[in-house]
Each structure stands twice: as C-alpha cells, then as structure tokens.
Scaffold this motif. Structure first.
Motif, mmCIF file in Angstrom:
data_model
loop_
_atom_site.group_PDB
_atom_site.id
_atom_site.type_symbol
_atom_site.label_atom_id
_atom_site.label_comp_id
_atom_site.label_asym_id
_atom_site.label_seq_id
_atom_site.Cartn_x
_atom_site.Cartn_y
_atom_site.Cartn_z
ATOM 1 N N THR A 124 0.870 -1.373 0.043
ATOM 2 C CA THR A 124 0.033 -0.068 0.185
ATOM 3 C C THR A 124 0.508 1.209 -0.311
ATOM 4 O OG1 THR A 124 -1.685 -0.996 1.274
ATOM 5 C CG2 THR A 124 -1.876 0.928 1.264
ATOM 6 N N ARG A 125 2.488 0.920 0.598
ATOM 7 C CA ARG A 125 2.945 2.377 0.791
ATOM 8 C C ARG A 125 3.800 2.918 -0.774
ATOM 9 N NH1 ARG A 125 5.015 4.192 6.204
ATOM 10 N NH2 ARG A 125 2.993 4.053 7.630
ATOM 11 N N LYS A 126 3.881 1.768 -1.748
ATOM 12 C CA LYS A 126 4.407 1.870 -1.938
ATOM 13 C C LYS A 126 3.855 1.798 -3.430
ATOM 14 C CE LYS A 126 7.608 -2.705 -1.609
ATOM 15 N NZ LYS A 126 8.190 -3.604 -2.639
ATOM 16 N N ALA A 127 2.905 1.618 -3.876
ATOM 17 C CA ALA A 127 1.725 2.458 -4.475
ATOM 18 C C ALA A 127 1.579 3.714 -4.220
ATOM 19 C CB ALA A 127 0.265 1.761 -4.550
ATOM 20 N N TYR A 128 1.362 4.448 -2.666
ATOM 21 C CA TYR A 128 1.114 5.796 -2.709
ATOM 22 C C TYR A 128 1.960 6.105 -3.096
ATOM 23 C CZ TYR A 128 -0.527 10.021 0.469
ATOM 24 O OH TYR A 128 -0.771 10.858 0.263
ATOM 25 N N THR A 129 3.527 6.207 -2.775
ATOM 26 C CA THR A 129 4.170 6.617 -3.388
ATOM 27 C C THR A 129 4.636 7.092 -4.477
ATOM 28 O OG1 THR A 129 5.102 6.043 -1.081
ATOM 29 C CG2 THR A 129 7.010 7.121 -2.921
ATOM 30 N N ALA A 130 4.003 5.975 -5.008
ATOM 31 C CA ALA A 130 3.840 6.046 -6.887
ATOM 32 C C ALA A 130 3.256 6.811 -7.211
ATOM 33 C CB ALA A 130 4.364 4.134 -7.627
ATOM 34 N N LEU A 131 1.826 6.523 -6.770
ATOM 35 C CA LEU A 131 1.116 7.533 -6.904
ATOM 36 C C LEU A 131 1.330 8.792 -6.894
ATOM 37 C CD1 LEU A 131 -2.070 7.560 -8.439
ATOM 38 C CD2 LEU A 131 -2.496 7.929 -6.027
ATOM 39 N N GLY A 179 -3.690 5.476 -11.577
ATOM 40 C CA GLY A 179 -3.722 4.953 -10.235
ATOM 41 C C GLY A 179 -1.972 4.888 -10.017
ATOM 42 N N ALA A 180 -1.986 3.830 -9.210
ATOM 43 C CA ALA A 180 -0.606 3.206 -9.043
ATOM 44 C C ALA A 180 -0.618 1.563 -8.764
ATOM 45 C CB ALA A 180 0.088 3.515 -7.991
ATOM 46 N N ILE A 181 0.161 0.261 -8.792
ATOM 47 C CA ILE A 181 0.080 -0.519 -8.210
ATOM 48 C C ILE A 181 1.182 -0.885 -6.947
ATOM 49 C CG2 ILE A 181 1.281 -1.631 -10.566
ATOM 50 C CD1 ILE A 181 0.346 -4.240 -9.661
ATOM 51 N N GLY A 182 1.087 -1.221 -6.265
ATOM 52 C CA GLY A 182 2.367 -1.557 -4.778
ATOM 53 C C GLY A 182 1.922 -3.300 -4.715
ATOM 54 N N VAL A 183 3.586 -3.734 -4.921
ATOM 55 C CA VAL A 183 3.525 -5.151 -4.072
ATOM 56 C C VAL A 183 4.796 -4.980 -3.693
ATOM 57 C CG1 VAL A 183 4.646 -7.440 -5.772
ATOM 58 C CG2 VAL A 183 2.915 -6.049 -7.162
#
Length: 141
Positions: free
Chosen positions: A63-70, A117-121
């Motif tokens: 979730t944090r990775k997706a948020y950062t990428a976004l 949007g963004a994806i986080g893995v």
C-alpha cells in the motif's frame, strides 16, 4: 486562444482486478507470495490481495509503495537513490506525515499519458516486487 480538455477514463475496478491477477500470476510463477494494492488517481483503494503465505507486513508495504508511486508519479525503484543522503528527496520521508515508502515495488499506471492510479507489490525482494508490478502494468496496456 482556445483550450480543449480531454477526459481520460479512470482506472476501473475490473482493470484493478486485472492488475491484481497479472501481478499475482507473475509472482506465483516465481514462487513468491505477495500482497498487491491498487489505488485510483485520488489515492483511494480499488483492489487489494494478500496471498495466505505472504509475510504480514507485505500488505502495508504494498500500500505504501502504491501511494508513493502515485504521489510522485514515478516508479519507487527509480526513487530509491533520491532519498539517500545528498539525494533530492533525502528529507522527504521524514518531512511529511504520509505513508511514503522508497523501496522498489510501486509503479504508476497511466492511460493516454495521464496518471490514473498505481500498483504496489510487497512480499518479495524489492527487484522481484518491481518486476511483478511492472509486468502487471504492461499486461493492462
């Protein structure tokens, strides 16, 4: 002088689920249990999945990775050096009260050149997480 605004379709729930399926399939083929988070352009959760065997923290990191990428409209893999001492964003992780995470695995999602949007893995090694997220975005295109 005339300006035209072109609407770009938002990331949909079926597309978010397709991103989850693509990332999970790639991770499963590599034998890695992961958590996957999909956010829309406003940072709202569209889809989430954590494999039963994924480490518990993988949900938070995805979730944090997706948020950062976004928020930065950039792959987190490309931002790792920027938060090192002397880097452009060195103080950013502590300056903001936001869930930013500068570890590879977050990738922005674009449509027609616009951020949607963004994806986080999370759950694998950073380079694995990045590869799974990138594969999912490519599969969506």
């Amino acid at each position: 002088m005339s300006t035209t605004t072109v609407a770009v379709a938002p990331l949909t729930t079926p597309e978010a689920e397709a991103l989850i399926d693509a990332a999970r399939g790639t991770a499963e083929a590599a034998g890695v249990a992961v958590a996957i988070t999909i956010l829309d352009a406003g940072g709202h959760l569209l889809a989430f999945r954590r494999d039963d065997q994924a480490v518990l923290i993988a949900g938070e990191t995805s979730t944090r990775k997706a948020y950062t990428a976004l928020q930065l409209d950039a792959s987190t893999a490309d931002l790792v050096d920027a938060v090192q001492p002397g880097g452009l964003f060195h103080t950013l992780p502590t300056a903001l009260d936001r869930p930013l995470l500068f570890i590879a695995g977050g990738v922005p999602v674009h449509r027609d050149g616009r951020l949607i949007g963004a994806i986080g893995v999370g759950g694998g090694a950073p380079d694995q997480d990045h590869a799974f997220a990138t594969a999912a975005v490519k599969a969506l295109a």
